[in-house]
Design a protein around this motif. Sequence first.
Motif, short mmCIF file in Angstrom:
data_model
loop_
_atom_site.label_atom_id
_atom_site.label_comp_id
_atom_site.label_asym_id
_atom_site.label_seq_id
_atom_site.Cartn_x
_atom_site.Cartn_y
_atom_site.Cartn_z
N HIS A 33 0.81 -1.34 -0.04
CA HIS A 33 0.02 -0.01 0.09
C HIS A 33 0.79 1.23 -0.13
O HIS A 33 0.32 2.23 0.15
CB HIS A 33 -1.04 -0.01 1.21
N HIS A 244 -9.56 1.72 16.85
CA HIS A 244 -9.97 0.78 15.93
C HIS A 244 -9.58 -0.74 16.33
O HIS A 244 -8.54 -0.90 16.63
CB HIS A 244 -9.38 1.17 14.62
N GLU A 468 -4.46 -3.66 4.71
CA GLU A 468 -5.15 -2.51 4.07
C GLU A 468 -5.78 -1.93 4.98
O GLU A 468 -5.76 -0.54 4.72
CB GLU A 468 -6.27 -3.36 3.39
N LYS A 469 -6.23 -2.56 6.12
CA LYS A 469 -6.85 -1.59 7.16
C LYS A 469 -5.91 -0.42 8.05
O LYS A 469 -6.13 0.56 8.24
CB LYS A 469 -7.55 -2.41 8.24
N TYR A 470 -4.60 -1.20 7.93
CA TYR A 470 -3.55 -0.29 8.90
C TYR A 470 -3.19 0.88 7.64
O TYR A 470 -3.02 2.12 8.34
CB TYR A 470 -2.17 -1.06 9.12
N GLU A 472 -5.33 2.43 5.63
CA GLU A 472 -6.12 3.38 5.67
C GLU A 472 -5.99 4.14 6.90
O GLU A 472 -6.13 5.08 6.70
CB GLU A 472 -7.50 2.61 5.69
N ILE A 473 -5.60 3.67 7.79
CA ILE A 473 -5.35 4.67 9.24
C ILE A 473 -4.28 5.53 9.02
O ILE A 473 -4.30 6.67 9.04
CB ILE A 473 -5.22 3.59 10.47
N TYR A 474 -3.09 4.92 8.47
CA TYR A 474 -1.91 5.77 8.07
C TYR A 474 -2.20 6.79 7.23
O TYR A 474 -1.92 8.16 7.30
CB TYR A 474 -0.67 4.92 7.40
N LYS A 475 -3.10 6.51 6.17
CA LYS A 475 -3.47 7.47 5.10
C LYS A 475 -4.23 8.57 5.87
O LYS A 475 -4.28 9.86 5.52
CB LYS A 475 -4.25 6.77 3.98
N SER A 476 -5.32 8.15 6.56
CA SER A 476 -6.19 9.14 7.19
C SER A 476 -5.32 10.32 8.12
O SER A 476 -5.74 11.41 8.21
CB SER A 476 -7.16 8.39 8.01
N LYS A 479 -3.06 13.10 5.72
CA LYS A 479 -3.95 13.79 4.90
C LYS A 479 -3.62 15.28 5.14
O LYS A 479 -3.56 15.57 6.26
CB LYS A 479 -5.40 13.55 4.86
#
Length: 479
Positions: A33, A244, A468-470, A472-476, A479
């Motif tokens: 990712h 989470h 994938e879920k981790y 997503e958290i990193y991306k959030s 931002k």
Amino acid sequence: MKILSVASEIFPLIKTGGLADVVGAMPSAVHPHGFAVTTLIPAYGAILEKLGKGTILHQYDDLFGISARLMRHKVGELDIIALHAPFLYERDGGPYVDTLGNDWRDNAVRFAALSKAASDIAGGICKSYLPDIVHAHDWQAALSCVYMKFGNERAQKTPSVLTIHNIAFQGKFSGEMFGILQLPSEVYRMDGVEYYGDISFLKGGIAKAHAITTVSPTYSREILQSEFGMGMEGIIQAREAQTHGILNGIDDDIWNPETDDLIEKNYHSKSLIDRKFNKRKIEAIFNLKRAANPIFCVISRLTWQKGMDVFMEALPDIINSGSRVAVLGAGEAYIEDRLKNLAREFSGKLGIYIGYDEKLSHLLQAGADGILIPSRFEPCGLTQLYGLKYGCVPIVARTGGLADTIIDANEAAMEANVATGFQFNKVTYHEILRAVNRAIPLYHDKRKWAQIQRNGMKADFSWKKSGEKYAEIYKSLVK
Ligand code: ADP
Ligand code: GLC
């Protein structure tokens, strides 16, 4: 995007439990990712050889009064930064305890130093490495999130993630120790590290991390309640919106019966018959008499959390119900002693190996018919996931990650052909025994048992979804 993961264990360098497996697997889980993980760990004496030479990133003249250095190492695929501080980490004994099993008296300093180094790295102390996010694991690394809040501007701006692998271990020390942490006095408050007059590293991390994760969805809800929150439920409730639950995955390169070179005979879901070679080997190693009944195994820390006290009370009746048992574990002395006595009493039917043995843990998964996991609480649990993958049917308490990963062989699940194991509610003598007594007749129905095994082997608990879920958290956070 660069992630600095901070932890006290990482497989294959140093492992006392599931934390190491997860920290070791996470880099390749999030790599697809777009995240490159470097892991900061203490350079324990026992791992120096495996770390190899390395290159120096930073020299401290005074890290809590001692000299230390940050070194970069490559171990297989893993990018490591090791904190070399011989005075703190180069000793006989384990990462947390001395050779007699007592906590190192300076654990507060040992892990404050690790966390301070993480914050310094986020602040730019290493010229050639600057992370975008810091991801701290458990109490040993939790203070990273606190030091970063009070570090330089760069450190303050870097997002932090705290993963709680087990809320029972909180890094609690006497309030008098606060002075040595070199944190501003405002942190010694209820919304910081202060905890009923003492200090808790984990609490500080929970209070200050930008995002918090724990290792299963059920556990993330359980720790909101006093029964599981272990005193931290209030602060978890306050941070519920940032918390989470993400299930751990398993590393298919290491845990795969088709390729595992630590077992006697490789197999797959269509050649389950070959498991018998592994079973024979278990019988030989654990001195179990050949019989037509199932072998149930236990691979566990021998502690209250794991329900091992109740398990050993039920053991005579588990065996009398028509099974043999092989136990691999180490932990509390009274449990070890009682197991040794039981093994003498039930010679040929109960085999025990007190100690830690990675190879034996693979063999047991590959040859035993079921794995018993009667945990009072289990944030995620990995041994049931390995059991699923190896066709070693999990018999588990319905809590935390065990509740999230095993489908009980009730009638509806058998009818729909989705059952993967057995669950029971309360960790009591009767409940454990009832679950075993449900499993034994199904074991003797070869077709149904193989169906349960295959369902488990098919289940996907690889790191793909969780990675994938981790991500997503990193991306959030960036931002
Ligand atoms: P925890 O981290 O709470 O102990 P997990 O199920 O998450 O529980 O992880 C335990 C890990 O440690 C698994 O990889 C398991 O195989 C391993 N393990 C536990 N006890 C032993 C032992 N005595 N010998 C070898 N491996 C063990
Ligand atoms: C802790 C938990 C265990 C979990 C492991 C890895 O040791 O007790 O349930 O699987 O961490 O996250």
